[in-house]
Design an enzyme around this catalytic site. Sequence first.
Site, mmCIF file in Angstrom:
data_model
loop_
_atom_site.group_PDB
_atom_site.id
_atom_site.type_symbol
_atom_site.label_atom_id
_atom_site.label_comp_id
_atom_site.label_asym_id
_atom_site.label_seq_id
_atom_site.Cartn_x
_atom_site.Cartn_y
_atom_site.Cartn_z
ATOM 1 N N PHE A 18 0.823 -1.207 0.000
ATOM 2 C CA PHE A 18 0.000 0.000 0.000
ATOM 3 C C PHE A 18 0.862 1.265 0.000
ATOM 4 O O PHE A 18 0.618 2.195 -0.780
ATOM 5 C CB PHE A 18 -0.914 -0.028 1.237
ATOM 6 C CG PHE A 18 -1.746 1.215 1.437
ATOM 7 C CD1 PHE A 18 -3.022 1.306 0.903
ATOM 8 C CD2 PHE A 18 -1.261 2.281 2.180
ATOM 9 C CE1 PHE A 18 -3.798 2.440 1.098
ATOM 10 C CE2 PHE A 18 -2.025 3.422 2.384
ATOM 11 C CZ PHE A 18 -3.296 3.500 1.833
ATOM 12 N N ASP A 19 1.882 1.314 0.858
ATOM 13 C CA ASP A 19 2.735 2.504 0.963
ATOM 14 C C ASP A 19 3.421 2.812 -0.361
ATOM 15 O O ASP A 19 3.409 3.947 -0.845
ATOM 16 C CB ASP A 19 3.847 2.284 2.003
ATOM 17 C CG ASP A 19 3.326 2.031 3.390
ATOM 18 O OD1 ASP A 19 2.379 1.245 3.530
ATOM 19 O OD2 ASP A 19 3.888 2.612 4.324
#
Length: 391
Positions: free
Chosen positions: A190-191
Amino acid sequence: MEATAVRTRLVEVVVPVFNEQRALRAGVTRLHDYLTRTFPYGFRITVADNASVDNTWQIATELAEELPHVRVVHLDEKGRGRALRRVWSESDADVVSYMDVDLSTDLDAFLPLVAPLLSGHSDLAIGTRLARSSRVERGPKREFISRSYNLLLRSVMGAGFSDAQCGFKAVRTEIAQALLPGVEDEEWFFDTELLLLAERHGLRIHEVPVDWVDDPDSRVDLLRTALDDLRGLARVARKTLSGAARIPVPARVQRAELPKGMARQLPRFAIVGVVSTLAYLALYSLLRQVVSPLAANAVALLVTAVANTAANRRFTFGVTGSEGALRHQLEGLLAFLVGLALTSGSLALLPEGVSHGVELIAVIVANAAATLIRFLLLRVWVFNPQRRTAR
């Protein structure tokens, strides 16, 4: 005359947790005390429980009752990205952020992290463990994986940020809520996906060198996470090339394109890379029956590197004829040495007695990193059109 209420700036700190009953109370209490004493803005700490099956939820609700700036959110499914998406998309704060519950990152970096966002100077901010001024304590295995992954991002995806995986990030809320629909991953990637999407649209990413101490009790499955990240990178690359990674962000960020020629070169290089990797794995498996893993790796890598350079010379970069072919092969050996160092290092880090399957997974991950470095070297050095013209 009535007094007008002035709303202070508000920063929301999300602490995603899964089965963290051991560290939760100490971590959140320490964070709350630190922000209460030193942070000059309003803050809210949100503990996001990712479907824990121990006493994490009970401890979290107790903390919310005891501490005035703490609240809790429960999710029925695991996933750090899922937790951040849920809280950030609903937040009314000026800035949203997150940090790991073990507080591996020194909290003195938090104000420098969010200040450029509150001032409007930057759109996203990340802690980086890879700056020269950062002080980091972690084992060689994690150090190798982290540096290889971030090198991969910079060389292939053209990322300008240095550390995608540090669990210490902040985003202006309006920017986060604009980016989230374009981010597909719900877990550890996600990051990275968020940062790549932000950079793709020209958003400003501020970096803060941090002091960071590795948590010896970390339960992250490094191999599984690495493979998931590689799959995520492939998906993001496909979206970027197809033009599907467009989102509604402020008008000033409508820019950023792939470098000239890369849209044609990348898929061709990928085809050559897949064929080379399959040939490498077959040759490695064959040689592994008669020689050591390191010897099998070196021979298989050398043979496929020579073939890979020749194929990319003709197919990817459009260089024909025999002129310069020997020089190209000699320069391509530099990429071979990088690949040899990465794959040999990954094999050397494996404990004795591991299965052949584990060996293959280790060399696949390392080979993927080496392949991306190879593309960068071939594009900007070996087959650089300006360099060929100059000669």
